[in-house]
Write a protein that holds these residues in place. Structure first.
Motif, PDB file in Angstrom:
ATOM      1  N   VAL A 133       0.734  -1.044  -0.080  1.00  0.00           N
ATOM      2  CA  VAL A 133       0.079  -0.204  -0.424  1.00  0.00           C
ATOM      3  C   VAL A 133       0.996   1.372   0.206  1.00  0.00           C
ATOM      4  CG1 VAL A 133      -1.791   0.951   1.396  1.00  0.00           C
ATOM      5  CG2 VAL A 133      -1.698  -0.918   0.708  1.00  0.00           C
ATOM      6  N   TYR A 134       0.407   2.056  -1.088  1.00  0.00           N
ATOM      7  CA  TYR A 134       1.655   3.149  -1.282  1.00  0.00           C
ATOM      8  C   TYR A 134       0.749   4.382  -1.016  1.00  0.00           C
ATOM      9  CZ  TYR A 134       1.046   2.899  -6.024  1.00  0.00           C
ATOM     10  OH  TYR A 134       0.029   2.701  -7.487  1.00  0.00           O
ATOM     11  N   GLY A 135      -0.700   3.969  -1.274  1.00  0.00           N
ATOM     12  CA  GLY A 135      -1.477   5.349  -1.991  1.00  0.00           C
ATOM     13  C   GLY A 135      -3.009   5.055  -1.456  1.00  0.00           C
ATOM     14  N   VAL A 136      -2.974   5.537   0.265  1.00  0.00           N
ATOM     15  CA  VAL A 136      -4.424   5.741   0.691  1.00  0.00           C
ATOM     16  C   VAL A 136      -5.916   5.880  -0.509  1.00  0.00           C
ATOM     17  CG1 VAL A 136      -6.287   4.173   2.056  1.00  0.00           C
ATOM     18  CG2 VAL A 136      -3.208   5.009   2.798  1.00  0.00           C
ATOM     19  N   PRO A 137      -7.150   5.841  -0.577  1.00  0.00           N
ATOM     20  CA  PRO A 137      -7.271   4.213  -0.801  1.00  0.00           C
ATOM     21  C   PRO A 137      -7.319   3.695  -1.412  1.00  0.00           C
ATOM     22  CG  PRO A 137      -9.036   6.203  -1.588  1.00  0.00           C
ATOM     23  CD  PRO A 137      -7.311   6.581  -1.145  1.00  0.00           C
ATOM     24  N   GLU A 138      -6.722   1.433  -1.232  1.00  0.00           N
ATOM     25  CA  GLU A 138      -6.903   1.393  -2.027  1.00  0.00           C
ATOM     26  C   GLU A 138      -7.907   0.037  -2.780  1.00  0.00           C
ATOM     27  OE1 GLU A 138      -2.596   0.108  -2.518  1.00  0.00           O
ATOM     28  OE2 GLU A 138      -2.069   2.412  -1.924  1.00  0.00           O
ATOM     29  N   THR A 139      -7.930  -0.928  -3.479  1.00  0.00           N
ATOM     30  CA  THR A 139      -9.148  -2.166  -3.027  1.00  0.00           C
ATOM     31  C   THR A 139      -8.512  -3.272  -4.033  1.00  0.00           C
ATOM     32  OG1 THR A 139     -10.524   0.052  -3.023  1.00  0.00           O
ATOM     33  CG2 THR A 139     -11.300  -2.566  -3.621  1.00  0.00           C
ATOM     34  N   PHE A 140      -8.272  -3.860  -3.340  1.00  0.00           N
ATOM     35  CA  PHE A 140      -7.953  -5.037  -3.921  1.00  0.00           C
ATOM     36  C   PHE A 140      -9.152  -6.609  -3.422  1.00  0.00           C
ATOM     37  CE2 PHE A 140      -5.104  -3.566  -1.562  1.00  0.00           C
ATOM     38  CZ  PHE A 140      -3.213  -3.760  -2.053  1.00  0.00           C
ATOM     39  N   VAL A 141      -9.110  -7.417  -4.852  1.00  0.00           N
ATOM     40  CA  VAL A 141     -10.530  -8.332  -5.308  1.00  0.00           C
ATOM     41  C   VAL A 141      -9.482  -9.826  -4.793  1.00  0.00           C
ATOM     42  CG1 VAL A 141     -11.544  -9.550  -7.029  1.00  0.00           C
ATOM     43  CG2 VAL A 141     -11.397  -6.956  -7.364  1.00  0.00           C
ATOM     44  N   ILE A 142     -10.311 -10.253  -3.823  1.00  0.00           N
ATOM     45  CA  ILE A 142      -9.443 -11.781  -3.661  1.00  0.00           C
ATOM     46  C   ILE A 142      -9.973 -13.011  -3.806  1.00  0.00           C
ATOM     47  CG2 ILE A 142      -8.235 -13.096  -1.647  1.00  0.00           C
ATOM     48  CD1 ILE A 142      -7.755 -10.121  -0.764  1.00  0.00           C
ATOM     49  N   ASP A 143      -9.805 -13.763  -4.852  1.00  0.00           N
ATOM     50  CA  ASP A 143     -10.244 -14.570  -4.889  1.00  0.00           C
ATOM     51  C   ASP A 143     -10.679 -15.711  -3.613  1.00  0.00           C
ATOM     52  OD1 ASP A 143      -8.271 -16.514  -4.684  1.00  0.00           O
ATOM     53  OD2 ASP A 143      -8.388 -16.796  -6.787  1.00  0.00           O
ATOM     54  N   LYS A 144     -11.528 -17.284  -4.383  1.00  0.00           N
ATOM     55  CA  LYS A 144     -11.821 -18.554  -3.452  1.00  0.00           C
ATOM     56  C   LYS A 144     -10.252 -18.901  -2.833  1.00  0.00           C
ATOM     57  CE  LYS A 144     -16.165 -18.841  -5.675  1.00  0.00           C
ATOM     58  NZ  LYS A 144     -16.644 -19.555  -6.555  1.00  0.00           N
ATOM     59  N   LYS A 145      -9.359 -18.573  -3.515  1.00  0.00           N
ATOM     60  CA  LYS A 145      -8.216 -19.432  -2.529  1.00  0.00           C
ATOM     61  C   LYS A 145      -7.399 -18.012  -2.089  1.00  0.00           C
ATOM     62  CE  LYS A 145      -6.894 -20.297  -6.789  1.00  0.00           C
ATOM     63  NZ  LYS A 145      -5.698 -20.568  -8.474  1.00  0.00           N
ATOM     64  N   GLY A 146      -7.844 -17.492  -2.110  1.00  0.00           N
ATOM     65  CA  GLY A 146      -7.426 -16.310  -1.098  1.00  0.00           C
ATOM     66  C   GLY A 146      -6.502 -15.628  -2.027  1.00  0.00           C
TER      67      GLY A 146
END
Lengths: 177, 155
Positions: A133-146
Protein backbone atom coordinates in the motif's frame (compact mmCIF):
# COMPACT_ATOMS: atom_id res chain seq x y z
CA UNK A 1 12.71 15.94 -50.39
CA UNK A 2 14.30 13.49 -47.93
CA UNK A 3 15.52 16.49 -45.97
CA UNK A 4 11.93 17.35 -45.07
CA UNK A 5 10.54 13.87 -44.66
CA UNK A 6 13.05 12.68 -42.03
CA UNK A 7 12.46 15.55 -39.54
CA UNK A 8 8.73 15.22 -40.14
CA UNK A 9 8.82 11.49 -39.32
CA UNK A 10 10.92 12.15 -36.21
CA UNK A 11 8.46 14.81 -35.15
CA UNK A 12 5.49 12.46 -35.62
CA UNK A 13 7.21 9.74 -33.54
CA UNK A 14 7.91 12.29 -30.80
CA UNK A 15 4.29 13.46 -30.79
CA UNK A 16 3.05 9.85 -30.53
CA UNK A 17 5.30 9.18 -27.55
CA UNK A 18 4.32 12.42 -25.81
CA UNK A 19 0.63 11.70 -26.40
CA UNK A 20 1.08 8.24 -24.89
CA UNK A 21 2.83 9.80 -21.92
CA UNK A 22 -0.09 12.16 -21.36
CA UNK A 23 -2.49 9.23 -21.21
CA UNK A 24 -0.48 7.30 -18.61
CA UNK A 25 -1.01 7.71 -14.90
CA UNK A 26 2.35 7.81 -13.06
CA UNK A 27 0.56 6.88 -9.82
CA UNK A 28 -0.57 3.61 -11.33
CA UNK A 29 2.29 1.33 -10.39
CA UNK A 30 1.65 -2.29 -11.35
CA UNK A 31 1.46 -4.44 -8.24
CA UNK A 32 3.70 -7.50 -8.15
CA UNK A 33 1.08 -9.18 -5.93
CA UNK A 34 -1.48 -9.76 -8.69
CA UNK A 35 -2.13 -13.48 -9.18
CA UNK A 36 -0.23 -14.35 -6.03
CA UNK A 37 -1.52 -15.50 -2.64
CA UNK A 38 -2.66 -12.55 -0.54
CA UNK A 39 -0.14 -11.80 2.24
CA UNK A 40 -1.31 -13.26 5.53
CA UNK A 41 -2.55 -11.10 8.37
CA UNK A 42 -4.19 -11.44 11.74
CA UNK A 43 -5.54 -8.11 12.89
CA UNK A 44 -7.96 -6.95 15.59
CA UNK A 45 -11.46 -6.01 14.50
CA UNK A 46 -12.37 -2.34 14.86
CA UNK A 47 -15.74 -2.95 16.49
CA UNK A 48 -14.55 -5.82 18.71
CA UNK A 49 -10.82 -5.34 19.30
CA UNK A 50 -10.46 -8.46 21.46
CA UNK A 51 -11.30 -10.57 18.40
CA UNK A 52 -9.25 -10.69 15.25
CA UNK A 53 -9.67 -11.66 11.63
CA UNK A 54 -7.13 -13.60 9.59
CA UNK A 55 -6.94 -13.92 5.82
CA UNK A 56 -7.65 -17.65 6.20
CA UNK A 57 -11.11 -16.81 7.61
CA UNK A 58 -12.09 -15.51 4.19
CA UNK A 59 -11.11 -18.61 2.18
CA UNK A 60 -13.85 -19.90 -0.10
CA UNK A 61 -15.29 -16.46 -0.79
CA UNK A 62 -14.59 -13.80 -3.34
CA UNK A 63 -14.12 -10.63 -1.31
CA UNK A 64 -12.90 -7.06 -1.41
CA UNK A 65 -10.25 -5.59 0.82
CA UNK A 66 -10.60 -1.82 0.91
CA UNK A 67 -7.78 0.14 2.56
CA UNK A 68 -9.16 3.28 4.17
CA UNK A 69 -8.50 5.82 6.91
CA UNK A 70 -10.46 8.63 8.47
CA UNK A 71 -7.62 11.05 7.67
CA UNK A 72 -7.76 10.26 3.97
CA UNK A 73 -9.68 12.67 1.74
CA UNK A 74 -10.04 10.40 -1.28
CA UNK A 75 -11.53 7.72 1.00
CA UNK A 76 -14.34 10.12 1.79
CA UNK A 77 -14.83 10.66 -1.94
CA UNK A 78 -15.08 6.95 -2.75
CA UNK A 79 -17.11 6.01 0.33
CA UNK A 80 -20.58 6.41 -1.28
CA UNK A 81 -19.48 3.97 -4.00
CA UNK A 82 -18.85 1.25 -1.42
CA UNK A 83 -22.05 2.13 0.43
CA UNK A 84 -23.93 1.57 -2.81
CA UNK A 85 -22.04 -1.66 -3.60
CA UNK A 86 -22.73 -3.06 -0.14
CA UNK A 87 -26.50 -2.67 -0.59
CA UNK A 88 -26.29 -5.06 -3.55
CA UNK A 89 -25.01 -7.83 -1.27
CA UNK A 90 -22.78 -9.29 -3.94
CA UNK A 91 -19.71 -9.97 -1.85
CA UNK A 92 -18.20 -9.22 1.56
CA UNK A 93 -16.26 -5.97 1.76
CA UNK A 94 -13.59 -5.95 4.45
CA UNK A 95 -12.14 -2.60 5.49
CA UNK A 96 -8.47 -2.33 6.33
CA UNK A 97 -8.36 0.68 8.60
CA UNK A 98 -4.86 1.93 7.86
CA UNK A 99 -2.82 3.84 10.46
CA UNK A 100 -5.86 5.34 12.09
CA UNK A 101 -7.19 6.00 15.56
CA UNK A 102 -10.05 3.62 16.47
CA UNK A 103 -12.30 6.39 17.81
CA UNK A 104 -11.81 8.50 14.67
CA UNK A 105 -12.47 5.48 12.47
CA UNK A 106 -15.66 4.57 14.34
CA UNK A 107 -16.89 8.15 14.20
CA UNK A 108 -16.22 8.25 10.47
CA UNK A 109 -18.28 5.11 9.90
CA UNK A 110 -21.17 6.39 11.99
CA UNK A 111 -21.22 9.65 10.07
CA UNK A 112 -20.77 8.33 6.53
CA UNK A 113 -22.29 4.85 6.77
CA UNK A 114 -20.60 1.48 7.12
CA UNK A 115 -20.34 -0.61 3.94
CA UNK A 116 -17.95 -3.09 5.53
CA UNK A 117 -18.80 -6.51 6.86
CA UNK A 118 -16.15 -5.54 9.35
CA UNK A 119 -13.02 -3.43 9.51
CA UNK A 120 -9.67 -4.59 10.79
CA UNK A 121 -7.10 -2.28 12.31
CA UNK A 122 -3.59 -1.93 10.93
CA UNK A 123 -2.44 0.70 13.39
CA UNK A 124 1.26 0.52 12.52
CA UNK A 125 0.81 0.00 8.81
CA UNK A 126 2.65 -3.35 8.78
CA UNK A 127 -0.03 -5.17 6.84
CA UNK A 128 -0.12 -2.13 4.58
CA UNK A 129 3.55 -2.67 3.74
CA UNK A 130 2.89 -6.39 3.12
CA UNK A 131 0.17 -5.46 0.65
CA UNK A 132 2.34 -2.81 -1.02
CA UNK A 133 0.00 0.00 0.00
CA UNK A 134 1.42 3.40 -0.96
CA UNK A 135 -1.60 5.58 -1.59
CA UNK A 136 -4.77 5.18 0.41
CA UNK A 137 -7.46 4.32 -0.69
CA UNK A 138 -6.59 1.04 -2.35
CA UNK A 139 -8.87 -1.86 -3.15
CA UNK A 140 -7.93 -5.51 -3.65
CA UNK A 141 -10.10 -8.24 -5.17
CA UNK A 142 -9.27 -11.58 -3.55
CA UNK A 143 -10.57 -14.88 -4.94
CA UNK A 144 -11.83 -18.07 -3.30
CA UNK A 145 -8.32 -19.53 -3.07
CA UNK A 146 -7.14 -16.43 -1.25
CA UNK A 147 -5.21 -15.02 -4.22
CA UNK A 148 -5.12 -11.35 -5.15
CA UNK A 149 -6.62 -10.96 -8.60
CA UNK A 150 -6.91 -7.21 -9.00
CA UNK A 151 -5.77 -4.02 -7.35
CA UNK A 152 -7.17 -0.54 -7.71
CA UNK A 153 -5.13 2.40 -6.43
CA UNK A 154 -6.92 5.63 -5.61
CA UNK A 155 -10.58 6.45 -5.20
CA UNK A 156 -12.99 3.90 -6.67
CA UNK A 157 -15.72 5.30 -8.88
CA UNK A 158 -19.06 3.73 -9.70
CA UNK A 159 -17.87 3.50 -13.30
CA UNK A 160 -14.91 1.37 -12.16
CA UNK A 161 -17.29 -0.85 -10.22
CA UNK A 162 -19.57 -1.40 -13.20
CA UNK A 163 -16.90 -1.80 -15.83
CA UNK A 164 -14.21 -3.71 -13.93
CA UNK A 165 -15.33 -5.04 -10.56
CA UNK A 166 -18.77 -6.47 -11.31
CA UNK A 167 -17.71 -8.51 -14.39
CA UNK A 168 -14.61 -9.70 -12.53
CA UNK A 169 -16.57 -10.75 -9.43
CA UNK A 170 -19.00 -12.68 -11.63
CA UNK A 171 -16.13 -14.48 -13.31
CA UNK A 172 -14.33 -15.24 -10.03
CA UNK A 173 -17.50 -16.53 -8.42
CA UNK A 174 -17.85 -18.99 -11.28
CA UNK A 175 -14.38 -20.40 -10.59
CA UNK A 176 -14.13 -23.45 -8.39
CA UNK A 177 -12.14 -23.14 -5.22
CA UNK B 1 15.68 44.70 1.16
CA UNK B 2 13.46 42.48 -0.94
CA UNK B 3 16.40 40.23 -1.80
CA UNK B 4 17.61 39.84 1.76
CA UNK B 5 14.12 38.95 2.92
CA UNK B 6 13.85 36.31 0.23
CA UNK B 7 17.26 34.90 1.21
CA UNK B 8 16.30 34.68 4.86
CA UNK B 9 13.08 32.94 3.93
CA UNK B 10 14.95 30.46 1.71
CA UNK B 11 17.41 29.66 4.49
CA UNK B 12 14.60 29.07 6.95
CA UNK B 13 12.75 26.84 4.51
CA UNK B 14 15.85 24.81 3.69
CA UNK B 15 16.54 24.10 7.37
CA UNK B 16 13.06 22.72 7.53
CA UNK B 17 13.85 20.33 4.71
CA UNK B 18 17.04 19.03 6.29
CA UNK B 19 15.34 18.36 9.59
CA UNK B 20 12.71 15.91 8.36
CA UNK B 21 14.58 12.60 8.41
CA UNK B 22 15.17 11.05 11.80
CA UNK B 23 18.56 9.56 12.66
CA UNK B 24 18.81 5.82 13.17
CA UNK B 25 21.72 4.58 15.24
CA UNK B 26 23.30 1.16 14.82
CA UNK B 27 25.83 -0.52 17.09
CA UNK B 28 27.53 -2.06 14.08
CA UNK B 29 29.09 0.51 11.70
CA UNK B 30 28.73 -1.95 8.79
CA UNK B 31 24.98 -2.07 9.32
CA UNK B 32 24.93 1.71 9.50
CA UNK B 33 26.63 1.82 6.12
CA UNK B 34 24.22 -0.72 4.58
CA UNK B 35 21.32 1.26 6.02
CA UNK B 36 22.56 4.48 4.44
CA UNK B 37 23.02 2.77 1.06
CA UNK B 38 19.61 1.10 1.22
CA UNK B 39 17.55 4.13 2.10
CA UNK B 40 19.30 5.97 -0.70
CA UNK B 41 18.37 3.41 -3.36
CA UNK B 42 14.76 2.74 -2.37
CA UNK B 43 12.14 4.95 -3.93
CA UNK B 44 9.41 6.59 -1.92
CA UNK B 45 6.24 5.64 -3.79
CA UNK B 46 4.22 8.57 -2.51
CA UNK B 47 6.58 11.29 -3.73
CA UNK B 48 7.96 9.39 -6.66
CA UNK B 49 11.06 11.41 -7.36
CA UNK B 50 12.53 11.04 -3.91
CA UNK B 51 14.32 8.21 -2.19
CA UNK B 52 13.05 7.13 1.20
CA UNK B 53 16.11 8.86 2.62
CA UNK B 54 14.94 12.22 1.26
CA UNK B 55 11.24 11.97 1.86
CA UNK B 56 9.28 12.98 4.92
CA UNK B 57 6.17 11.13 3.75
CA UNK B 58 4.64 8.78 6.29
CA UNK B 59 5.24 5.77 4.10
CA UNK B 60 8.94 6.65 3.70
CA UNK B 61 9.22 6.84 7.48
CA UNK B 62 7.58 3.43 7.85
CA UNK B 63 9.85 1.92 5.20
CA UNK B 64 12.96 3.37 6.90
CA UNK B 65 11.77 1.76 10.10
CA UNK B 66 11.21 -1.51 8.28
CA UNK B 67 14.75 -1.40 6.81
CA UNK B 68 16.19 -0.57 10.23
CA UNK B 69 14.43 -3.46 11.94
CA UNK B 70 15.31 -5.96 9.24
CA UNK B 71 18.98 -4.96 9.45
CA UNK B 72 18.95 -5.28 13.21
CA UNK B 73 17.51 -8.77 12.79
CA UNK B 74 20.59 -9.60 10.75
CA UNK B 75 19.08 -9.60 7.27
CA UNK B 76 21.28 -8.75 4.31
CA UNK B 77 20.93 -5.94 1.82
CA UNK B 78 19.74 -8.38 -0.89
CA UNK B 79 17.08 -9.83 1.40
CA UNK B 80 15.74 -6.38 2.19
CA UNK B 81 15.69 -5.30 -1.46
CA UNK B 82 13.84 -8.55 -2.34
CA UNK B 83 11.37 -7.89 0.46
CA UNK B 84 10.58 -4.46 -1.00
CA UNK B 85 10.36 -5.69 -4.60
CA UNK B 86 7.97 -8.47 -3.62
CA UNK B 87 5.61 -5.87 -2.19
CA UNK B 88 6.06 -2.78 -4.31
CA UNK B 89 7.55 -4.10 -7.56
CA UNK B 90 10.70 -3.09 -9.42
CA UNK B 91 9.60 0.53 -9.27
CA UNK B 92 10.70 0.69 -5.64
CA UNK B 93 14.39 0.50 -6.54
CA UNK B 94 16.13 3.30 -8.36
CA UNK B 95 18.37 0.85 -10.18
CA UNK B 96 15.97 -1.27 -12.25
CA UNK B 97 17.08 -4.86 -13.03
CA UNK B 98 17.66 -5.92 -16.63
CA UNK B 99 14.51 -7.77 -17.71
CA UNK B 100 12.41 -8.15 -20.84
CA UNK B 101 10.19 -5.34 -19.58
CA UNK B 102 13.04 -2.94 -18.80
CA UNK B 103 15.23 -3.97 -21.75
CA UNK B 104 14.34 -0.92 -23.85
CA UNK B 105 15.24 1.31 -20.93
CA UNK B 106 18.75 -0.13 -20.78
CA UNK B 107 19.44 -0.65 -24.48
CA UNK B 108 17.89 2.50 -25.98
CA UNK B 109 20.71 4.89 -24.94
CA UNK B 110 23.29 2.71 -26.70
CA UNK B 111 21.13 2.48 -29.81
CA UNK B 112 20.81 6.26 -29.88
CA UNK B 113 24.57 6.58 -29.41
CA UNK B 114 25.14 4.20 -32.34
CA UNK B 115 22.72 6.18 -34.53
CA UNK B 116 24.62 9.33 -33.58
CA UNK B 117 27.95 7.80 -34.57
CA UNK B 118 26.58 6.62 -37.91
CA UNK B 119 25.16 10.09 -38.66
CA UNK B 120 28.44 11.84 -37.77
CA UNK B 121 30.44 9.35 -39.82
CA UNK B 122 28.15 9.79 -42.84
CA UNK B 123 28.29 13.57 -42.58
CA UNK B 124 32.07 13.71 -42.29
CA UNK B 125 32.45 11.38 -45.27
CA UNK B 126 30.25 13.60 -47.42
CA UNK B 127 32.23 16.64 -46.29
CA UNK B 128 35.50 14.95 -47.27
CA UNK B 129 34.16 14.09 -50.73
CA UNK B 130 33.02 17.67 -51.24
CA UNK B 131 36.41 18.95 -50.06
CA UNK B 132 38.29 16.75 -52.52
CA UNK B 133 35.96 17.93 -55.30
CA UNK B 134 36.59 21.61 -54.55
CA UNK B 135 40.32 20.85 -54.23
CA UNK B 136 40.33 19.40 -57.73
CA UNK B 137 38.54 22.46 -59.08
CA UNK B 138 40.98 24.76 -57.33
CA UNK B 139 43.98 22.81 -58.64
CA UNK B 140 42.67 23.13 -62.18
CA UNK B 141 42.16 26.88 -61.67
CA UNK B 142 45.67 27.31 -60.26
CA UNK B 143 47.15 25.40 -63.17
CA UNK B 144 45.27 27.64 -65.56
CA UNK B 145 46.44 30.78 -63.79
CA UNK B 146 50.00 29.50 -63.88
CA UNK B 147 49.87 28.75 -67.58
CA UNK B 148 48.37 32.20 -68.25
CA UNK B 149 51.10 33.84 -66.21
CA UNK B 150 53.70 31.77 -68.04
CA UNK B 151 52.23 33.00 -71.33
CA UNK B 152 52.54 36.60 -70.12
CA UNK B 153 56.17 36.01 -69.12
CA UNK B 154 56.97 34.74 -72.59
CA UNK B 155 55.68 37.89 -74.19
Amino acid sequence: MLKFIIPLLLFIVLVIFLAMGLGLNPRDIPSPLINKPAPSFSLPILETPDKSLTNADMLGKVWLLNVWASWCGSCRAEHPVFNKLSTKNILPIIGLNYKDKPWAAKQWLTQLGNPYQLSIMDKKGRTGIDYGVYGVPETFVIDKKGWIRYKHTGAMTWNNVQQILLPMIKQLNAESQ
Amino acid sequence: MRLSQTLILLILVSFNCIAVVEYKKFEDPKKQQTYNILIDELRCLVCQNQTIADSNADLAKDLRKQVYEMLEKGQTREQIVDFMIQRYGDFVIYNPPFKAKTGVLWIAPFIFLLIGFILVWGMSRRKMQEDSKTNAVQKAKKAKIKSLLDDVDQL
